[in-house]
Every structure is written in C-alpha cells, then in structure tokens.
Design a protein around this motif. Structure first.
Motif, short mmCIF file in Angstrom:
data_model
loop_
_atom_site.label_atom_id
_atom_site.label_comp_id
_atom_site.label_asym_id
_atom_site.label_seq_id
_atom_site.Cartn_x
_atom_site.Cartn_y
_atom_site.Cartn_z
N SER A 44 0.79 -1.23 0.00
CA SER A 44 0.00 0.00 0.00
C SER A 44 0.83 1.28 0.00
CB SER A 44 -0.94 -0.01 1.22
OG SER A 44 -1.92 0.98 1.08
N ARG A 55 2.34 5.03 -0.89
CA ARG A 55 1.86 6.34 -1.36
C ARG A 55 2.72 6.69 -2.56
NH1 ARG A 55 2.13 11.40 2.62
NH2 ARG A 55 4.30 10.80 2.64
N GLY A 112 -4.14 5.88 8.53
CA GLY A 112 -4.18 6.55 7.23
C GLY A 112 -2.78 6.60 6.65
N SER A 113 -1.81 6.88 7.49
CA SER A 113 -0.43 6.95 7.03
C SER A 113 0.42 5.82 7.60
CB SER A 113 0.20 8.28 7.42
OG SER A 113 -0.57 9.34 6.91
N THR A 127 -4.51 1.39 2.39
CA THR A 127 -4.96 2.75 2.65
C THR A 127 -6.02 3.15 1.62
OG1 THR A 127 -2.77 3.20 3.48
CG2 THR A 127 -4.17 5.09 3.05
N ASN A 170 -7.08 1.95 -3.61
CA ASN A 170 -6.07 2.51 -2.72
C ASN A 170 -5.90 4.00 -3.00
OD1 ASN A 170 -5.74 -0.27 -2.53
ND2 ASN A 170 -3.58 -0.05 -1.94
N TYR A 207 -4.29 7.82 -1.22
CA TYR A 207 -3.74 8.69 -0.18
C TYR A 207 -4.18 10.14 -0.41
CZ TYR A 207 -0.58 5.20 1.83
OH TYR A 207 -0.06 4.11 2.47
N ASP A 255 -6.82 3.45 7.28
CA ASP A 255 -6.22 2.12 7.30
C ASP A 255 -7.33 1.09 7.20
OD1 ASP A 255 -3.84 3.31 7.98
OD2 ASP A 255 -3.75 2.51 10.01
N CYS A 278 -3.34 1.00 14.87
CA CYS A 278 -3.69 1.26 13.47
C CYS A 278 -4.86 0.40 13.03
CB CYS A 278 -2.49 0.99 12.58
SG CYS A 278 -1.92 -0.72 12.65
#
Lengths: 88, 418, 195, 998
Positions: free
Chosen positions: A48, A50, B239-240, B256, B302, B304, B341, B362
């Motif tokens: 996953s 970024r 989230g991160s 995510t 997915n 972000y 998450d 998480c």
C-alpha cells in the motif's frame, strides 16, 4: 471518475471496472511446500505505497479482462496499463 | 490551568476576553522523552493524555506532521456507538462509551457528546435477523440495543420513506439509544489541552523521517526538527501507517483507502437521530448547526489523496434519497475525504511489535473516531505496561496468522468491497 | 404461443413524453427486438488455429475493439480479446458455427435467451445514451459496438446505422425491464414512439 | 407598490414585461430579467434575513454566487425550496419567497437578543461552558442551540422535479464567459475544437457587461454579445448559461450543474429542473474571474453595506440604485467606476479612498465629474440597525495606524471595494499548487497538475488588453494541439482606462474606547476579535482558526471572507500570507442540489431490479416478493388471509407430502467449456472433480484464499469438456469474477472459458415424494426411474416441444428435480408443470418454505456461510480433499481453525417443542449469568419443522461436535426471550439422506 485505458478496449470510465487490489502479490504455486509465514504474507500483507502502485482492475462491464494498472495513489495519475500476462 | 465554566466565561467577557490562556503551548522538542507518540490525531492525543493521567508518565511528546486534529478526527461524521456484534469490538467500544459519557467533565472541555441514538434500518426480514444477532450480542455484553418494528421506526423518523413506491421498504431497525455524536474537533482540542497541562509536549509541523533502531530495540526518531530519543514509541497515524511502516521495514495487513463525506446547507431541525440505510451504505445525522452530515462508501481503490470523486458521492446520496426523500431539495455544501487504514478483517490493531519499545495502533477502517478514548486508554496501557490490556488483547497483530479474526462484515481481505 | 420475450410485459406501443406538436417522423422510435440467435464464440488461449479463415454466414471474425463485421442478417460484435458475440436473424446458424469452430479450439455458447434487446432510432439517440452511460459516444460510428453500463446496468451498444442514428442495446435478460425503464425515461424529454 | 429605487431607463432588463412577486407575504413588482435581489432592492427592501449567531439584520452584499446574506425560502411549483440565494434567483411571475432564521419575522426577531449578549458569545464559547450539570448538554442546552440554528425549512414531501444527468466529452471546457472565456472559446472554436463554454449567470459576458471599455469599435457589451451569437451558431460549440462548473475531479473530469427550470414558474412535464453534466475535457480553461474583497470596519454587516462591484452591477444590469446617498469606500480604482455610474444617473456619491492620493485616468474622470473624493479617509463604522443611516468617517494616518477626529456623514449605502480576489477554486481542486502574488495580495494558480490553464482576472490579470491577448493566444494554442488546425484570428484593439496601484490596507482600526464588531465572515458572524481570540488561545494553524471560529464555513464557503481572514492571521502572527497558507478548496465551488447529483435513480428505480421469466406468473398468483440481491423472488404465495408463517408452512408441508415447485432461475449459472475444465474445477472446489462422469452432477464448496467458504453449488458434466456450474443467487457475480481471475492471472495455461448463463435458463425445482410422477408426465419419453435418472443424474428431455435439461439435485432434501428451459419458454414450462402437477396437488413454494425445508434437513446456506466460517464449521469436512491442493486450502491449518473446540453447526430444539427460537438468538449455558454473558454461539436459521410440527433451528456453536444432547438456553434479550433448548444434530429430518435417493 477515473479514466482507465483498458489495453484491450481503449479509454473507458471507471464505472466499467471493478478494483482488484495489489497486483504485485503472487499466489504461491499449487502443491508447493510453503511456510505459514509466507502463506500469511500472501493472504494478508499489503505494501500500500503512497505513490506508484501496480494494481489489478477487471474490465467487468467491458471485455471482462483483468488488467494491471500502474497508478499514483496520491495523485491518481495513471502511468501505464498492462494486459494480464504482461509485466512492467 | 484555567478552568472553563460559565463563570469564567462571564468573568472574561467583562475583560474583553483578553485573559484567556493558550489551550496548548508550542514547545521545541527536548532531546529525549520516556514516550513519543507519533501522530497528533485523536488517538495520539488521547494516548498521551491517558499515559499522563492513568500511568503518571508525563515525559511524553506528541509528534505531528501538520496540525493536531488534522487527520481523521477532523474529517469524520462524528458518530459514536458501540453497536458491534463481535465481543472484542463490543466490549472495547462500550468501555469507550463510558469514557465518552464523562469526557466533557473529565477534560473540562465541552465535546458536546450528544447521545441522540443511532438507528440501523432494516429492509427485509433477513436483515432484521442479522440485526437481531448483533443486537442480542450487544445486550448480552451489557450494551443497550432495541429492535424496532416498522411502526416504531416511523414514530421516531417519520421523514424516512414509508411510502408505497419504494425500492427498499423499511421493515424495522436496530437502535442503540445511547449512541450519538460529538463535536469532533473539540475532542482533539480537549485532549490536547489537558495533556499539555500535564506536561506533554505537543510538537506540530514536525515530520518523522526515520527511526533509530539497534539490536531490535527502538532508540528514537529522526524528524524535520532533529533527532529525538525515546524509550518507547507509539505509532498512531491511521491513514499513514503504511508510510511509516515502510521506514520500519514492516509490511502490515493494511491498505490505505479514501472515505468521503459531505454536508448539506443548514436547515431547521428535522432529524434528531443518527440513521443508517440498510440496503447499501449511507448514514446521516443533523449537526447542531443544522447541516445534514452524510457519508457512505469508500471510493474503492487505494488512495492517499484527501479528495475523492463525485460518482461515489452520487451513489451514496442516491441511497440517501432512497432513505430520506427530503434530501433531494437540499444542497450539498461541502465535501471532504479522509484516508484510512483498512485492515484485512475490518478491525483495528493495538499491539506491541517485534521491535522492542515500538507499539502499534492502526487499522481503524471507518471506525476510528468513536474509538478515540478507548483506543487512547488501552494503547496507553499497552505502552505503559508493555502488554495489552484485556480490552485490546483481541486486537493483536498475530491474529491474522492464528485465525482469530474479528470480521464484523464477513468480507475478508477485499476491504474495498462495501 | 410458447415464447415470451424479455420485455413482453413492459414494452407498450404508443406515443410518450414530449411528443405533442412534433412530427411523428422526427420522434425517437423504440422497439423490442426478439428472436435473434446470440452466440458467444471464444478462442482458447493455446489455440493456434487462424480464426480469420473461418467463414460464418460469409463473415470473418475480426479481433479488433469496437468492430462489428456484418451483413444483412448477421452481426459479429467484438466482445473482448478473441471473444465475439454473434447476433443473427438466422436461427439455424448455430449448427454450422458449432461445426466450423471445433471444440478443441473454441468455446461456442448459445446465449440467445440471455439478453433483452431494445432498439432505438432517431436524431437524439446519442443524447439518450449520454444520459446514463459515461462512454464517449461522439466516437461511436456505424458498425461499432461497445460493452458498458447504463445507470448501473451492464449493457452492449451495437450501432447499426448513423443517418439517423440507430442502436441496439443488449442487457442481461433479468435486467431488461429496468434498462427499458431507464432508456424510455431518458427518451421522454425528446418524445418517443414505441413500436 | 412603486419601485422607488429603479431608474427610468438603462439596464438589461425587459422593461416591457412587468412581473409581480411576493416577499414575506407582501406583493411587489419587478421586470423580466431581474433577480429576486435586484427586484427587492428596486423596491427599497434591504432587510432580507438574520445572521446565524447574533441574528443581526442582513441585507444584500453581492450580486451573485458569492452572496453571504440573502438566503430565502422559496415556494415554487407548489414545492418548498429552502436556502435559495436571492442574488441568484431570477424573477418569475408569481414567485414567492420569505426570510429565514428569524422569528416571528425578519423585522422583529426575538433571536436578536443574542446580539445584545454577544460579548458572552465569543468564538468557541460553547467549548468552555454548558458542561454542568452533565445531563444538561444533551437535554437542555443542545436542543435550544439546535432550534436556533439552520436557515430554511425542508419539506418532508417527495421532490416531484426531474433531475437528469449527461456525460459529455470535449476538447476544451471553458468555465466563465467573461473576456478571457469568450476570447479563448472563440479562438479554439475557429480551430475546429469541440468547445463547451459554461456561464453561471443567465447573461453571457461577465465583466464586459458592466465595464466601460471598447473592443474593436464596439462597446465591451456589444462585443461579447456578438462573440456569443457567433459561438452559438457553430456546430462544434456548446454554449450554456445558468451553468456552474462546480467541481474539478480526477483525469480532467469536471462536473457542471445546469439550472434549466429554476428561473421558470414551473418545470415543463418532461423537462428537468436541473441537469448535471459530467464533462471529460482534454483541456480546461478556467476563466472564472475574480470576486471583490470587502473592506473591514465597524458594523460592516449593516444592510446597505455592499460590494462596490455589486452596486455597479445592480445599476448597469438591472437599472437599480442600491441607495440614493451612496458612500463609496475603496482602496483602489474600482470604487470609482461605481461612483461614476451613480453620478451619471444623477446621484451624488462621496468617495473615501484609503490612499493618500492617486491620479489615474479614472480618478481624473471622477474629479472632472465633480465627485466628492476624500483621500486618506476611512469608514470607522456604519450607523443604523436595519439599514445604513449614516457613517462615522475619519482621516487616517499614512502608516494607517492612527485615526483622527470622527465625522458623521449621512448616507444610505456604503459601497466597499478592497480590491479583487481571483477565483482559483477549480484550479486548486484539480491539484494546482497555488502561489501568492504580492501585487494583488491574493493567491493565483501556479503549476498545473492536470490539463488546466487559468486566464484573465482568475489568474490575477486585471487589464482587458492583456487578458484578451493571452486568452486568444491560449485558446488558439491549446486547440491547435488537439485539432492540428490553425485559423488564427487577430486580436481586436482595446481601449480601457489605466489603473493606479491599489492600497494594501483592508481593516480599519477601532477608535479608542469603541468596540465595534468588524465582520469577516458575514453569515457565520465571525469578527476580527474572534480571530484574534482564537490566535491568542493557541489555535494558530489556519485550519484551527477556521474550525475554532467557523470562518469560511458558511454557505458561501468564505468567498468574500477567506482572504481577509488570512490577512488577519498573518498580521497577528507576524508572518506573510503565503506562510499561513489557505485552507483546502474542495468541490463544490458552490452548493449543488442533492437531487441533481442523484439524478433519475430514485424511488422504485434507486437500484435496478432483476426478474425471472416467470415473474409475471408469480405476480398474478399472489406471490409476495422478497429481495435477493437485486432479484425479486417469490417469498410465499398468499392464499386468502394467510400470513407468512401459515403460507410457508402450507407450502413446505405440501413439498414434504406431495410435490411443490419453486422458481430457481435466480441461482447463478456458469457455462464452463474447454479441455482443462476438469482440472480447473479441481483447483476451485475443495473436493475432487477429475473423475466426475458425463451426465452426472456433484456438490462443491469453494473457498477464498483465507480459507473462508465463498460459495457452494452443484456442477454438472454436460459433456467431456463442458460443465454447467450453479452458484448461490447472492454470490453469482463474485464467483464468475473469481473464476476469471484465476484463469486470466493465476493459471493462464488452462484452456477454459467461463461465461454466465444465468439468464439463458429459466429454472424450476420440482420437489416432493410425488415429483417423479410429475416429471414422468412432463417427459413421457424419458426413463425417470431411480435407475434411469439417479440422484445427481442429468438428462435432456423434450417438454411438450421445448428442449429441457433435467438435473436430479435437491436442496429441499426431498426427491427433487431441477428443470431448465430456455428463458423465453420459462413461463410455458411453469404453466405446464402447474397443469400437469394439478392431479398430484402441486403448489408453488417460495423462499420461506425453501428455507424451512433446507433448515430441517441441515443444509447450510447463506446464514451459515456468512463470510466467517470455514468448511469444518459447516460440517462439510467430507468435502475437503486431503489429497489435492485447492484455493484456500493452505489457510485451513490455522490454530484457530483446527482447535478441538472449534465452532460447528448443530440443531437446536426448544424443550417445550413450542417456542420458536428467533434467528439471531445466542446459545448460553447460564441465562442468568452476569453481563457480559459468555456466548457459545448464535442461532443462524430457524423454522417450524413441518416434519415434526415443532420449532427447529440451526446454530453455530463452540465445540459443537461435543454439545449434542446438552441442555442449554437460547437467549434473545431484544425479544425478552430465554428458551431452554436441547442441542441436536443439524440433520433433523432424514439424517441419512434417503429421500433424495429414493
């Protein structure tokens, strides 16, 4: 609505596709000995990232082919799309 | 610390509100802490608060990349509930409900906890049965739950679609009367203010760039404001999480994803409860300001980016109108997105890791906001005692290996299917 | 009569929508198409047979997106890589297809009953399609076909003609009434004649 | 009612058509082409509503989408429309509107008491109080606050309007028809590009409609109308007014809402009220212009304080005076345009210019017109409550810190101009990182993320000449790249006035001892002191400031307030504005009707419905339907006054005793062909498939990779390389994708084709001891004996001239057959079965009876295969091959899955044999244990056993294998039930399975 270039059909809107997740996960071969850890990694663990993400989509309301899409998970920019049997 | 009350408000009013103290300070980081919490969201702030309050650990820093409360505690739909089927989730959340009930007084900050009741609508007998299973489990766990029939639902929310020409007629619903909403930003600020007053350093605009680990033991972090040492480090960055996990060479059972929400323009009170649609994913409540607060599906891939696409909202609002036809005449005012998450069984992880002194919080999926106090409380316990509390024992990282999964929805690892 | 078509219960003849004060000839025309042979032909991955040499009703398969090879009776729609949907008024074609496309190399599946078929014709056909389907219909030309979705219902568009536009829409049979409703509703703004 | 503030001539309204309308119950007149706002102002009405928090009187501040005040409740087409901006609502005959957020009325509003108590209500006051006593927040304080909040009132009636959607593609989408939009559209259209030009307002032309410029030898207005009519005539151009592009989404998709009927008294029958356009554009030109900024001073929210550009617009477009004694308060040259316009119409304005002196062309013109100009002057505060009556003004020092003696001047409106803020929302939504441009004190777009270009004043360019030059060029360049054609047109010459520099001053200091409220966000009542308080308390990030004070969170989303808020924060923090940064711009740019977003998928059509070919027969025969996914299935067939329980019992009993028929068309069917089909099935299912003979069916279970049961069903070998798979109704689509996934990605070496054939076949399950008799009569030529067609056998037959496929499979546990015919023949088959079966007392049965039959047989279904169970939990151990590998097998050895006390499906019977156990009950040892009461498992399915005439349930309980015979409790606290039960085998009826083989 994302605009995804199906390598078979051409540019199509996202609503014709369904998402299939991480395309880098490789299913272990049948009948092959494998550790519990490796198997669980295959079933449950995800990178996953970024940024660039190679993922599966199925052109479900189109040609029904599973395709690979290299997409940025932050900007959604699509860099490349591949057929099921193609690698980056 | 200054006490907030109606008297202090009046007193300050006559002084032109010039004497209010800062809610939290803006310190420069010390060289070392007992505990560093990474992530100044609701869970991180709550963890720091309970570390100080319950475990007397006050040499604590919260490291926040941006501004505190800027993650999902600042971008949710404010719903608080404990209407879970699985024991692990139910008991954990109900423990949290008790913290919510006393939070404004505990923090001396009005978080506007409003137990207005949440109703999950059912649109078939089969769904009534599924809800019965959940409601009975709640009741056996000591959580309030009521099964409503169609007429009982109609009495509470007459504005729902009870007409003939409806695709998904309302059969009834499961209600948790003590569930409700709270003012999300206030939760972050309230925890921050108290934690700060007990000595916790809240360090904003500070990005974690790496970790110092030696012999399997955590030593500290590297940040945009320099290196900071710590005995223990807690990760609270839902989230991160995967971004930091990558820096730790860890791969987690988490993807995510983006969840959007929106509000309508404010209208006069029409809806008192929180209501969820049973034939899809839509939920709705009306804020104290009069806005209808609405949410539903993940965008489904997915992501972000804290921005989503309209078709998802269109789909969600379609279900909204199917439930509440009056929404059609309202206007969508504001939309936003939160990244979350999504864990592989839909339940969170609060656990130690294979790295000594590194703790993980998480995998909250869509349910992070309501969990804020219980998550902070149990995470603080886990960090302070170096072992999980029985409330979060089920939220272990190794449950994916042992098979003790906590899957409320039965959807397995395909988190994007809603 | 034993056969009952997919849209038998919903397709009613008449004039609907904004048809008043309009020349009936200029209205959209909506009809149900029945009794066609619909066959899926798929070549297996490892098959080395050259499909270009096989003749079906004097037509040859073409492995090219959007393509429809056709004659008066038969249209072969590209449905995916080495995957075609043959639609024909000649119901007896199935036998010769099965004979010509050997089962070691091809999967031939009769799907004649699996679709509801709506035909619409008129100047505003593309406008109707644009109401529910995000495909770029500006690029769809005569003898093109696509698979896509209309208001959430998977469908196939086969463009038969372009002056005026005439398309056949195929949906899975069980979704037929829902698609018909959606399409008919989208036609109301222009007015339509149901044949 | 006379229109005291309407000029005798001028404006773009149609003076030949008078329109009557009602506001707050009072009748007024206006003209075609008015907005509700312009018509009210013409009638001298300035009090429209009350503010959110303090209930202060509110009037009009703008003339369009940026309006923060003038929100009204409308009644149109016999329906209620809450929260309509009066500045956007075009006037139509019979329009009815009223004020909101005031009681009993806008003139006398009880809520205004808040205004006098305002010192107790600073920003965030509610976080500090209302905490005692504890229960009072929810029970006392909150209800009062809720009641006071909100603007319009929603009706709970269904919305009768039509909202439609449209998906469109173009080369260039241009948002805004001002000079930059028109020029770029025109240039692109000349190159043959497909252009969509969208204008939010009813009139095209943007600033050209109100500015005094010459293009070529025409006025700006004439030029714009000429260009528009040319564009309209071109086949490659779509020109849309009343159309707001409100969202810039990924991959250059933008969304626009077109207001088709809102300006009409009612919508035509088949014409939508609004249409939502999803537009995928190759290039986007953002020509959305700019919005004038307010100047901030005491009581600057008083009705009559208005943007100077709005005042000019009311004059030039509507022929309406916002006042007759205007004060123009400006820090730049724009205010002079308004002043000159007043003067030309016989009204004497006073201009207060914050600058020391300035001598631009336009100021010279104003001087020549003898306009009273006061340099270095500011408004300290507006006076008047429901309307401006006068203003306190004063001279200000050069450093803008000190003010001198206060003078009071009579005026009835104050037109403010604090320079211009580019409308960068769309660019920012697309991902553009904006940058701060010092010269204009505002942000402009910077690096493009997607294919977007911002032009004109949206890009911070405020001269017409430069705007036209760059816009013609961009329009030409962008389109040329797409169409490969170039038909370049020469840019017309422009005559416009040169402007002098604006003054960076924007907020007037308070005189000593005065505590005037100086508003930033007018709707949410956010003042300068609120922001200062937030900053003092440590809410220093701009996001914290916004959230703590609610700055910019009103329905106008801060279009006029955000930048001044930023200025204030940066002044206080001693930072420059770009360091503070702006809050994120998110769609929608302006509020969009939820009805329009949803479109036509409403009511019964909110989701598609799937129907079987026999649906209409079921309908005619009193079937009561149930949703199965999106399928509609008969749940039971109602005889007379029967209820669900009675009917399903009758139907199930009839299957056990005679014969019943059930529509099983909805079961998923997948046609599988190819040389590797057997191998493929062997990998997909948990049991062995390599040796299934042709003409035989087999039951199979498939897992997900995590070991959880995904689906079950039977698959039949039709011929050597041809299989017919069935799935559950719910999982049909997922299973097909699952199979395609493995065939295309994991095992591409397998030569197998899978295709859904669900819709090809209509299916009827004929079940019961007399089913063989019915089958024999349906297929007289077929050997239907147990030898000729054994259990799990398959034959083809001829059903009175129709080809049929007969599978001897059973879900009910009875002797049963499934007959499939091609769908067009489905109804024919069904009627034949009913006709033939009559003598055997055949009855159709629905899903409820089907459930009863399967439950008492112990056949697991969806309620047991709920996405959380493995095969062992469902007593399917025998189907799990030990010898071969299959999907998900590797997961089955997990600790929890092989635990000796692992959960298992069992039967549950109430000890009294009378009390039904509600589904969703839990099995516990001790019904009186203290909470949390440990659960052994849950009741997954319940029925009334027609075999034994008592209740029977299935449950999945811990250590299920060893629980049989135990006496426990089933508890349903929701229904106040504690039922003593005995755990029995899940195979309650015919445990050996003899009937299906009989």
């Amino acid at each position: 609505m994302l605009y995804i270039k199906c390598p078979h059909c051409g540019l199509r809107s996202q609503n014709e596709f369904s998402y299939g997740g991480d395309a880098t996960v490789k299913r272990p071969e049948l009948n092959k000995e494998i550790s519990d850890q490796d198997w669980d990694n295959f079933v449950y663990l995800r990178k996953s990232p970024r940024g660039k993400h190679l993922e599966l989509w199925q052109h479900i309301s189109g040609c029904r082919q599973w395709i690979k899409v290299e997409r940025d998970t932050l900007t959604h920019e699509i860099f490349k799309t591949l057929k099921a049997n193609e690698e980056l | 610390m200054q006490k907030y009350s109606v008297f202090s408000l009046i007193k300050n009013a006559f002084k032109g509100h010039k004497d209010w103290e800062v809610a939290w300070k803006d310190p420069t980081p010390k060289t070392e802490y007992d505990v560093i919490i990474i992530g100044g969201g609701g869970h991180g702030l709550a963890t720091a608060y309970y570390l100080a309050k319950e475990h007397n650990i006050t040499k604590v820093a919260i490291i926040e990349k941006g501004w505190i409360g800027g993650g999902n505690v600042g971008r949710n739909t404010t719903i608080i509930r404990s209407n879970y089927m699985h024991d692990e989730n139910g008991l954990f959340s109900e423990f949290g409900m008790n913290l919510w009930r006393n939070m404004s007084q505990d923090l001396n900050f009005n978080v506007m906890f409003s137990p207005r009741g949440i109703i999950n609508l059912a649109h078939s007998d089969a769904q009534m049965n599924v809800y019965s299973r959940r409601g009975n489990s709640m009741r056996l766990n000591g959580i309030d739950a009521v099964l409503l029939n169609r007429e009982e639902v109609r009495k509470i929310i007459p504005m729902a679609d009870f007409s003939e020409n409806v695709r998904f007629p309302i059969f009834g619903g499961l209600m948790q009367p003590s569930a409700g909403t709270a003012r999300h930003d206030a939760v972050a600020w309230g925890y921050a203010r108290q934690a700060d007053s007990m000595g916790v350093d809240i360090i904003q605009n500070c990005e974690v760039t790496g970790f110092d680990i030696s012999n399997g033991k955590i030593l500290g972090i590297r940040t945009s404001k320099g290196n900071i040492k710590a005995k223990k480090i807690g990760l609270c960055v839902a989230g991160s999480t995967n971004i930091l996990a990558e820096k730790l060479n860890m791969t987690l059972p988490i993807e995510t994803h983006l969840l959007q929400a929106c509000v309508s323009e404010p209208i006069k009170p029409i809806l008192d409860n929180v209501v969820t649609f049973g034939a899809g994913h839509f939920y709705c409540s009306q804020s104290d300001k009069g806005e209808m607060v609405m949410g539903g599906d993940l965008d489904g891939y997915n992501s972000y980016s804290q921005r989503g696409n309209l078709p998802t909202l269109q789909h969600v609002l379609t279900e909204g109108i199917a439930m509440f036809p009056f929404l059609s005449k309202l206007k969508m005012l504001r939309t936003w997105g939160g990244i979350m998450d999504m864990s592989m069984d839909g339940s969170p992880i609060i656990d130690k890791t294979h790295i000594e002194g590194l703790y993980l919080n998480c995998g909250w999926c869509y349910g992070g906001f309501k969990a804020t106090p219980a998550s902070g409380w149990t995470f603080a316990h886990t960090i302070a005692q170096n072992r999980p509390h029985e409330l979060n024992a089920g939220y272990s990282l190794n449950r994916f290996s042992t098979g003790h999964l906590i899957d409320e929805k039965g959807l397995g690892t395909k988190t994007w299917i809603s | 009569m034993t056969l009952i078509s997919a849209l038998n219960h919903i397709h009613k003849k008449g004039l609907f929508g904004n048809h008043e004060n309009k020349n009936e000839e200029n209205l959209l025309k909506v009809s149900e198409i029945k009794n066609l042979l619909i066959v899926q032909i798929v070549q297996y991955k490892s098959s080395t047979i050259s499909f270009e040499n096989i003749d079906i009703d004097s037509l040859k398969l073409k492995n090219e997106p959007l393509s429809v090879v056709n004659n008066n009776d038969t249209r072969i729609l590209w449905n995916g890589p080495k995957n075609w949907l043959l639609v024909s008024a000649k119901k007896n074609l199935l036998k010769s297809i099965s004979e010509n496309f050997k089962e070691t190399d091809f999967a031939v599946t009769d799907l004649s009953h699996s679709r509801a078929i709506i035909e619409i014709e008129g100047q505003d056909v593309k406008e109707v399609l644009k109401k529910g389907c995000p495909f770029n219909f500006d690029i769809l030309e005569k003898n093109n076909s696509i698979n896509s979705t209309y208001n959430g219902i998977a469908f196939t568009v086969d463009m038969i003609d372009n002056n005026p536009d005439k398309v056949r829409l195929f949906a899975l049979r069980s979704f037929g009434e829902s698609l018909y409703h959606s399409i008919a509703d989208a036609c109301l703004e222009y007015g339509y004649k149901s044949l | 009612m006379s229109e005291n503030f309407r000029l005798d001539k001028g404006g773009l309204i149609n003076r030949n058509k008078k329109i009557s309308f009602k506001f707050n119950g009072k009748k007024y007149l206006g003209y075609e082409g008015d907005t509700l706002a312009s018509a009210l102002i013409a009638n001298g009405v300035h009090l429209v509503g009350r503010s959110f928090k303090y209930h202060r009187p509110r009037g009009f501040f703008g003339a369009g989408v940026d309006e923060p005040y003038a929100i009204v409740q409308m009644n149109r087409n016999n329906q209620v429309d809450p929260n309509v901006k009066a500045t956007e609502q075009e006037l139509f005959e019979g329009l009815e509107a009223k004020s909101v957020n005031c009681w009993p009325n806008v003139d006398f509003d009880i809520g205004a008491i808040n205004n006098f108590l305002n010192k107790f209500f600073p920003a965030g006051f509610y976080y500090k109080t209302f905490m005692w006593p504890k229960s009072f927040w929810h029970k006392v304080y909150e209800p009062i606050i809720r009641k006071a909040a909100g603007f319009g009132t929603a009706s709970i009636k269904h919305d009768k309007e039509r909202y439609e959607h449209k998906y469109e593609y173009c080369d260039l989408l241009i948002t805004g028809s001002g000079p930059s939009g028109l020029a770029s559209a025109y240039a692109a259209a000349q190159n043959g590009a497909k252009v969509i030009l969208a204008e939010d307002k009813s009139r095209f032309g943007g600033s050209l409609l109100t500015s005094e410029v010459t293009i070529g030898n025409q006025s700006g207005q004439e030029w714009s109308q000429k260009i528009i009519s040319e564009l309209k005539s071109m086949p490659n151009v779509i020109v849309k007014n009343r159309s707001q592009v409100f969202g810039y989404y990924d991959h250059n998709m933008l969304v626009m809402s077109e207001r088709i009927s809102d300006h009409l008294p009612k919508s035509e029958k088949y014409t939508p009220k609004q249409r939502l356009w999803y537009i995928r554009a190759k290039e986007v030109i953002i020509s959305s212009g700019s919005i004038e900024r307010p100047l901030v001073f005491g009581n600057n929210d008083t009705p009559g304080v208005i943007l100077s550009s709005a005042a000019k617009e009311y004059l030039k477009i509507y022929g309406v005076l916002v006042g007759k004694k205007p004060l123009v308060f400006t820090n730049n040259d724009s205010g002079y345009e308004t002043a000159i316009e007043f003067k030309k119409n016989g009204i004497d304005p006073i201009v207060l210019d914050t600058r020391k002196d300035s001598n631009s062309e336009i100021i010279k013109e104003a001087k020549d017109l003898n306009i009273n100009i006061k340099f270095s002057y500011v408004v300290v505060t507006a006076k008047g409550y429901k309307k401006v009556k006068s203003a306190d003004i004063t001279k200000i020092s050069d450093d803008k810190k000190n003010i001198s003696t206060i003078e009071n001047v009579n005026c009835d409106c104050i037109c403010v101009s604090g320079f211009w803020t580019p409308t960068i929302h769309l660019a920012s939504q697309s991902g553009n990182k904006t940058k701060f441009k010092e010269e204009i004190d505002a942000f402009i777009p910077s690096q493009s993320k997607q294919k977007e270009t911002t032009l004109g004043s949206a890009n911070g360019i405020f001269t017409l000449e430069e705007t036209l030059n760059t816009s013609f060029e961009k329009g030409n360049d962008l389109s040329k790249q797409i169409t490969n054609k170039e038909n370049k047109i020469s840019v017309p010459t422009v005559v416009e006035k040169k402007y002098s520099k604006h003054d960076k001053f924007w907020c007037v200091p308070l005189p000593k001892g005065k505590n005037y409220k100086r508003f930033l966000d007018f709707q949410n009542d956010v003042t300068v002191s609120d922001i200062q308080l937030a900053l003092r308390e440590g809410y220093r990030s701009i996001e914290h400031v916004k959230r703590y004070t609610t700055l910019g969170m009103a329905t106008d989303q801060g279009k006029t307030s955000n930048l001044n808020g930023l200025q204030l924060v940066s002044d206080f923090e001693n930072k420059v504005v770009p360091q503070v940064g702006h809050t994120t711009f998110r769609p929608p740019y302006t509020s969009v009707s939820i009805g329009a977003i949803v479109g036509r998928e409403i009511g019964i059509h909110s989701k598609p419905t799937r129907k079987s070919p026999m649906h209409h027969w079921h309908e005619k025969n009193n079937a009561v339907f149930v949703d199965a996914g999106v399928w509609l299935r008969p749940r039971y067939y109602k005889h007379g006054s029967e209820n669900l329980f009675e009917a399903s019992k009758r139907e199930a009993k009839n299957v056990r005793q005679n014969v019943g028929v059930c529509d099983v068309t909805t079961l998923g069917k997948i046609d599988i062909k190819g040389p590797d089909s057997a191998e493929f099935l062997n990998r997909v299912y948990t049991n062995a498939w390599l040796k299934l003979p042709v003409g035989k069916a087999r039951y199979g279970v498939m897992l997900r990779e995590d070991g959880i049961v995904m689906d079950d069903g039977t698959t039949t070998r039709i011929s050597e390389n041809h299989y017919h798979m069935t799935t559950t109704t719910a999982q049909a689509a997922n299973v097909l994708s699952h199979l395609e996934y493995y065939l295309q990605l994991v095992w591409p070496e397998l030569n197998v084709n899978v295709v859904s054939s669900t819709e090809q076949w209509a299916g009827a399950a004929i079940a019961g001891p007399k089913s063989r008799d019915v089958l024999q009569k349906l297929f007289p030529d077929l050997d239907v004996t147990n030898e000729g067609l054994p259990f799990m056998g398959y034959r083809e037959g001829n059903l009175f001239g129709v080809n049929a496929k007969i599978y001897r499979i059973s879900f009910s546990g009875e002797l049963a057959y499934e007959v499939n015919v091609e769908s067009d023949n489905g109804n024919y088959m069904w009627e034949k079965i009913m006709e033939i079966g009559k003598e055997f007392n055949i009855q159709p049965y629905g899903t409820e009876a089907l459930s009863t039959l399967r439950i008492e047989m112990g056949h697991v279904a969806g309620s047991e295969l709920d996405g959380r169970t493995i095969p062992y939990d469902n007593s399917l151990d025998g189907l799990v091959s030990k010898k071969k590998d299959f999907i998900g097998k590797r997961s089955l050895n997990k600790t929890a899955y092989v635990a000796p006390d692992r959960q298992k499906v069992v039967g549950v019977v109430p000890l009294d044999k009378k009390t039904s156990i509600p589904e969703g009950s839990y099995i516990v040892r001790d019904a009186k244990a203290k909470l949390p009461n440990p659960k052994l498992g849950h009741v997954s399915a319940s029925c009334w056993s027609v075999e034994y005439d008592n209740p029977f349930s299935l449950a999945i309980i811990k250590d299920g294998k060893n629980m049989i015979g135990q006496k426990l409790f089933a508890m349903s606290p929701l229904k106040n039930k504690i039922i003593p039960v005995e755990i029995v085998s899940s195979h309650y009826v015919d445990p050996k399975g003899e009937r299906v083989r009989s």
